[in-house]
Design an enzyme around this catalytic site. Structure first.
Site, mmCIF file in Angstrom:
data_model
loop_
_atom_site.group_PDB
_atom_site.id
_atom_site.type_symbol
_atom_site.label_atom_id
_atom_site.label_comp_id
_atom_site.label_asym_id
_atom_site.label_seq_id
_atom_site.Cartn_x
_atom_site.Cartn_y
_atom_site.Cartn_z
ATOM 1 N N CYS A 61 0.844 -1.185 0.000
ATOM 2 C CA CYS A 61 0.000 0.000 0.000
ATOM 3 C C CYS A 61 0.888 1.246 0.000
ATOM 4 O O CYS A 61 1.983 1.233 0.545
ATOM 5 C CB CYS A 61 -0.930 0.106 1.199
ATOM 6 S SG CYS A 61 -2.053 -1.269 1.365
ATOM 7 N N ARG B 73 3.318 0.046 -5.254
ATOM 8 C CA ARG B 73 3.167 -0.614 -3.955
ATOM 9 C C ARG B 73 1.851 -1.380 -3.847
ATOM 10 O O ARG B 73 1.590 -2.054 -2.850
ATOM 11 C CB ARG B 73 3.231 0.418 -2.829
ATOM 12 C CG ARG B 73 4.513 1.193 -2.791
ATOM 13 C CD ARG B 73 4.467 2.252 -1.724
ATOM 14 N NE ARG B 73 4.523 1.670 -0.398
ATOM 15 C CZ ARG B 73 5.638 1.382 0.258
ATOM 16 N NH1 ARG B 73 6.798 1.618 -0.298
ATOM 17 N NH2 ARG B 73 5.594 0.859 1.455
ATOM 18 N N TRP C 196 -2.884 -2.506 -1.645
ATOM 19 C CA TRP C 196 -2.615 -3.917 -1.959
ATOM 20 C C TRP C 196 -3.367 -4.690 -0.887
ATOM 21 O O TRP C 196 -3.015 -4.635 0.302
ATOM 22 C CB TRP C 196 -1.117 -4.196 -1.901
ATOM 23 C CG TRP C 196 -0.750 -5.563 -2.356
ATOM 24 C CD1 TRP C 196 -0.601 -5.979 -3.652
ATOM 25 C CD2 TRP C 196 -0.473 -6.707 -1.548
ATOM 26 N NE1 TRP C 196 -0.250 -7.313 -3.685
ATOM 27 C CE2 TRP C 196 -0.166 -7.781 -2.410
ATOM 28 C CE3 TRP C 196 -0.451 -6.943 -0.162
ATOM 29 C CZ2 TRP C 196 0.160 -9.057 -1.947
ATOM 30 C CZ3 TRP C 196 -0.125 -8.218 0.296
ATOM 31 C CH2 TRP C 196 0.168 -9.248 -0.599
ATOM 32 N N ASN D 220 -0.924 1.776 5.894
ATOM 33 C CA ASN D 220 -0.102 0.730 5.250
ATOM 34 C C ASN D 220 0.422 -0.172 6.367
ATOM 35 O O ASN D 220 1.039 0.300 7.310
ATOM 36 C CB ASN D 220 1.049 1.421 4.513
ATOM 37 C CG ASN D 220 2.161 0.459 4.101
ATOM 38 O OD1 ASN D 220 3.319 0.842 4.007
ATOM 39 N ND2 ASN D 220 1.831 -0.782 3.858
ATOM 40 N N GLY D 221 0.153 -1.471 6.236
ATOM 41 C CA GLY D 221 0.605 -2.407 7.267
ATOM 42 C C GLY D 221 -0.540 -3.295 7.697
ATOM 43 O O GLY D 221 -1.568 -3.378 7.006
ATOM 44 N N GLU E 220 15.803 -16.714 -12.135
ATOM 45 C CA GLU E 220 15.389 -15.311 -12.265
ATOM 46 C C GLU E 220 14.676 -15.077 -13.601
ATOM 47 O O GLU E 220 13.670 -14.370 -13.665
ATOM 48 C CB GLU E 220 16.627 -14.409 -12.106
ATOM 49 C CG GLU E 220 16.393 -12.922 -12.319
ATOM 50 C CD GLU E 220 15.331 -12.300 -11.421
ATOM 51 O OE1 GLU E 220 14.894 -12.919 -10.439
ATOM 52 O OE2 GLU E 220 14.904 -11.176 -11.749
ATOM 53 N N LYS F 51 10.820 -13.739 -14.008
ATOM 54 C CA LYS F 51 10.422 -12.557 -14.796
ATOM 55 C C LYS F 51 9.289 -12.914 -15.739
ATOM 56 O O LYS F 51 8.317 -12.184 -15.864
ATOM 57 C CB LYS F 51 11.588 -12.012 -15.622
ATOM 58 C CG LYS F 51 12.628 -11.168 -14.953
ATOM 59 C CD LYS F 51 12.174 -9.888 -14.344
ATOM 60 C CE LYS F 51 11.735 -10.117 -12.934
ATOM 61 N NZ LYS F 51 12.637 -9.860 -11.861
ATOM 62 N N GLU G 17 5.986 -13.512 -13.716
ATOM 63 C CA GLU G 17 5.314 -12.406 -13.026
ATOM 64 C C GLU G 17 4.765 -11.349 -13.968
ATOM 65 O O GLU G 17 3.778 -10.702 -13.632
ATOM 66 C CB GLU G 17 6.190 -11.797 -11.921
ATOM 67 C CG GLU G 17 7.440 -11.140 -12.396
ATOM 68 C CD GLU G 17 8.306 -10.657 -11.242
ATOM 69 O OE1 GLU G 17 7.830 -10.556 -10.115
ATOM 70 O OE2 GLU G 17 9.488 -10.376 -11.495
ATOM 71 N N HIS H 101 16.200 -35.846 -13.820
ATOM 72 C CA HIS H 101 15.678 -36.457 -12.593
ATOM 73 C C HIS H 101 14.183 -36.188 -12.398
ATOM 74 O O HIS H 101 13.684 -36.306 -11.284
ATOM 75 C CB HIS H 101 16.473 -35.964 -11.384
ATOM 76 C CG HIS H 101 17.923 -36.350 -11.441
ATOM 77 N ND1 HIS H 101 18.356 -37.635 -11.272
ATOM 78 C CD2 HIS H 101 19.040 -35.616 -11.709
ATOM 79 C CE1 HIS H 101 19.671 -37.690 -11.394
ATOM 80 N NE2 HIS H 101 20.109 -36.472 -11.669
ATOM 81 N N LYS I 262 5.522 -3.828 -5.198
ATOM 82 C CA LYS I 262 6.990 -3.782 -5.218
ATOM 83 C C LYS I 262 7.599 -3.957 -3.837
ATOM 84 O O LYS I 262 8.636 -4.578 -3.684
ATOM 85 C CB LYS I 262 7.454 -2.460 -5.820
ATOM 86 C CG LYS I 262 8.946 -2.468 -6.060
ATOM 87 C CD LYS I 262 9.324 -1.743 -7.307
ATOM 88 C CE LYS I 262 10.768 -1.977 -7.671
ATOM 89 N NZ LYS I 262 10.978 -3.252 -8.364
HETATM 90 C C1 F6R Z 1 10.488 -9.770 -8.599
HETATM 91 C C2 F6R Z 1 10.492 -8.900 -7.442
HETATM 92 C C3 F6R Z 1 10.314 -9.500 -6.093
HETATM 93 C C4 F6R Z 1 11.292 -8.860 -5.100
HETATM 94 C C5 F6R Z 1 11.036 -9.379 -3.675
HETATM 95 C C6 F6R Z 1 12.037 -8.835 -2.690
HETATM 96 O O1 F6R Z 1 10.653 -9.056 -9.785
HETATM 97 O O2 F6R Z 1 10.638 -7.723 -7.564
HETATM 98 O O3 F6R Z 1 10.488 -10.882 -6.131
HETATM 99 O O4 F6R Z 1 12.590 -9.158 -5.492
HETATM 100 O O5 F6R Z 1 9.742 -9.017 -3.277
HETATM 101 O O6 F6R Z 1 12.021 -7.450 -2.674
HETATM 102 P P1 F6R Z 1 13.196 -6.618 -2.027
HETATM 103 O O7 F6R Z 1 14.400 -6.800 -2.877
HETATM 104 O O8 F6R Z 1 12.705 -5.213 -2.018
HETATM 105 O O9 F6R Z 1 13.415 -7.165 -0.654
#
Ligand code: F6R
Length: 619
Positions: free
Chosen positions: A2, A27, A76, A102-103, A491, A495, A498, A514, A614
């Protein structure tokens, strides 16, 4: 998660606050809302969906009007589904108080029941709504003469994490509270205050900020005078005003269709910035920031293990770090999801471990909570945050990346910056034990030139775009990589998942036989990472095993492995050949582009994929 924004001061257009809120949309974007003081009334507008929907819901009505006291929110969802009623702000029964939060208030159920017993009527399913009712209730019971006194009593009752802003339309007062979730104050023209969950949305107004500390209550009275009280130490506190040198353009797309593409393209600069003054090319040494160097120097003879903790993309950077440590130092190494490590912190010989904790936002709850527990136990910790002023940055010895603000929800340039920072730490550790190591000197030289190679590679991505067109309609992908390329396979798959919502699984190449091999058929393409190194013929065997089962293969190769692999695969993405330790970073950039183009071709919301946020500030 949020995003919250608050404002108090001279009258400003409410559209300015909505535009600031837009910079927090990363957020969360399940709903959006605003409340403001107008002609003596408290006006509120909120809806399920994004901020653009909020804007259109005004029908031009309030958009051009001004107010001296405003709060706004982008959500969120945690408690209660995304709908109009659960959208913030939340009001009290008399519609005098409005709150954005937020929280998570963990004990909200019991508090809500107490308030219902006293006659309060709740309309939403959220935990946050108890805040406005608690404020009303404390005023009713004369437990405070102003918003500050009331809040001081209320915070003692709350459990959980909360950053909230409350306004009292009758008294014309504002309060912002920070506890376990971030909140920053911007000050301009002496006594105008903009409050936000993050810096970019403040930059539109000012570069002068006060990052609130945990437990701070920021109170602005009717005359726009402020004070800060910390309820953890129970006294008034003075916080320094800091100057942010960032340019507002970092929060703009600068001609790119999406922030994600802009951020991918920024990576040469990010590499250069993260290295700046940290490598010395005359003497080929790594110059770490003093605090980080001192910590490593202090523990180097005591430890035998380097442990990486993080979540999501940052975890993948940590996993790459594990391989770097194995290859470049004498230490053992491991990487854990922060959320998992929390449960195995017992019976660990902390003195033997150096923890490297990675978080772009520096606010991820899973990461922060385990870090704080380890810190309390006396662990040796270096944090790698990207956001300066974040909790990870402030509470730990920190070695920040210099990627600048990342707005696209999917992490791209920050992964690259994290990998570079981790490589630097390992090079420094290596240099303590063996200063004249030729591998070290060579790698430092290659690191210094790496941004030029990345820049050149990013000049032409037509081939990746074409492959995205060819493969965008497949519903499943397998990503395979061996050794240093395994974290990159993970990774790359993350990508794609998501932002394009395509199911993608990643495995170390050797593991394919396996089990995952059972999935291979003509409908499940494999993205195979094959740089030129000593493992190439093992990879070639696995490639043939896939082809024997009619699997399609896109191979990521460099110009040395191309010839060996070309005849066995369906398509190739060719990268320049680089140092073994830099290959993973470069290959990852190609996978970012592939995921980006697939998602864009599918017409998806690349910068704000569904269900994500994020900064994940809940456990
Ligand atoms: C993927 C992504 C998330 C963050 C994860 C950790 O693209 O952005 O998987 O990497 O939520 O976030 P941070 O690095 O802010 O702790």
């Amino acid at each position: 998660m949020c995003g919250v924004v608050g404002y108090k001061g001279k009258e400003i257009k409410i559209i300015d606050i909505i535009n600031s809120l837009k910079l927090l949309e990363y957020r969360g974007y399940d709903s959006a809302g605003i409340a403001f003081s107008y002609n003596g009334n408290l006006v509120i507008q909120k809806n399920e969906g994004k901020i653009d929907k909020l804007l259109s819901s005004f029908n031009g009505k309030y958009k051009d009007i001004s107010s001296n006291m405003i709060i706004a929110h982008t959500r969120w969802a945690t408690h209660g589904i995304p709908n109009d009623i659960n959208a913030h702000p939340h009001l009290d029964c008399k519609k005098r108080i409005a709150v954005v939060h937020n929280g998570i208030i963990e004990n909200y159920k019991e508090l809500k029941q107490e308030l219902i017993n006293k006659g309060h009527v709740f309309v939403s399913d959220t935990d946050s709504e108890i805040l406005s009712h608690l404020i009303e209730d404390f005023f009713n019971d004369n437990k405070g003469n102003n918003l500050f006194e009331v809040i001081l009593n209320i915070v003692a009752k709350l459990k959980g994490a909360f950053a909230f802003v409350a306004i009292d339309n009758e008294l014309q007062e504002l309060v912002a509270v920070r506890y376990e979730s971030p909140l920053i104050i911007g000050i301009f023209d002496n006594n105008n205050y903009i409050i936000s969950s993050d810096i970019p949305s403040i930059l539109r107004f000012t570069k002068k900020i006060i990052p609130l500390e945990n437990g701070d209550i920021f109170y602005v009275n009717k005359n726009n005078e402020y004070k800060i009280w910390n309820f953890l130490v129970n006294k008034e506190v003075k916080r320094n005003i800091e100057f942010i040198s960032w340019d507002i353009s970092i929060a703009e797309k600068s001609g790119y269709k999406h922030f994600m593409l802009k951020e991918i393209m920024e990576q040469p600069k990010v590499i250069k910035d993260t290295l700046l003054e940290r490598i010395d090319l005359n003497s080929y040494v790594v110059n770490l920031d003093d605090k980080v160097k001192n910590l490593i120097d202090l523990v180097i003879d005591k430890i035998d293990n380097v442990m990486y903790l993080a979540c999501g993309t940052s975890y993948h950077a940590g996993l790459l770090g594990k391989y770097y440590t194995w290859e470049l130092t004498n230490f053992n190494s491991d990487a854990f999801y922060a959320s998992e490590y929390r449960y195995i912190t017992k019976n660990i010989n902390l003195e033997k471990i150096l923890y490297i904790i990675i978080s772009q936002s520096g606010e991820t709850a899973d990461t922060l909570f385990v870090s704080r527990e380890l810190k309390n136990l006396g662990a040796n910790i270096i944090g790698i945050p990207n956001v300066i002023g974040s909790s990870l940055y402030r509470e730990f010895v920190s070695f920040p990346t210099r990627a600048g603000i990342e707005i696209g929800v999917a992490a791209t340039k920050t992964f690259t910056a994290q990998a570079i920072a981790i490589l630097l730490l390992n090079l420094y550790i290596n240099s303590i034990k063996d200063e004249d190591n030729p591998i070290l000197k060579n790698l430092i030289k290659n690191l210094n030139e790496f941004h030029i190679i990345v820049d050149k590679f990013l000049e032409d991505y037509m081939n990746i775009q074409e492959l995205a067109i060819k493969y965008k309609d497949y519903e499943n992908f397998l990503y395979l990589g061996r050794n240093l390329m395994y974290p990159i396979a993970l990774e790359g798959a993350l990508k794609l998942k998501e932002i394009s919502y395509i199911h993608a699984e990643a495995y170390p190449s050797g593991e394919m036989k396996h089990g995952p091999i059972a999935l291979i058929d003509s409908k499940m393409p494999t993205m195979y990472l094959v740089p030129y190194n000593e493992l190439i013929y093992k990879n070639l065997s696995n490639i043939q095993e896939i082809k024997a089962r009619k699997g399609k293969i896109i191979a990521l190769v460099d110009n040395k492995s191309l010839e060996i692999v070309r005849d066995y695969v369906d398509d190739v993405i060719v990268l320049p050949y680089v140092d073994k330790f830099l290959q993973p970073i470069l290959f990852n950039i190609a996978l970012q582009l592939f995921a980006y183009f697939v998602a864009d071709l599918k017409g998806l919301d690349v910068d704000q994929p569904r269900n994500l946020a994020k900064s994940v500030t809940v456990e």
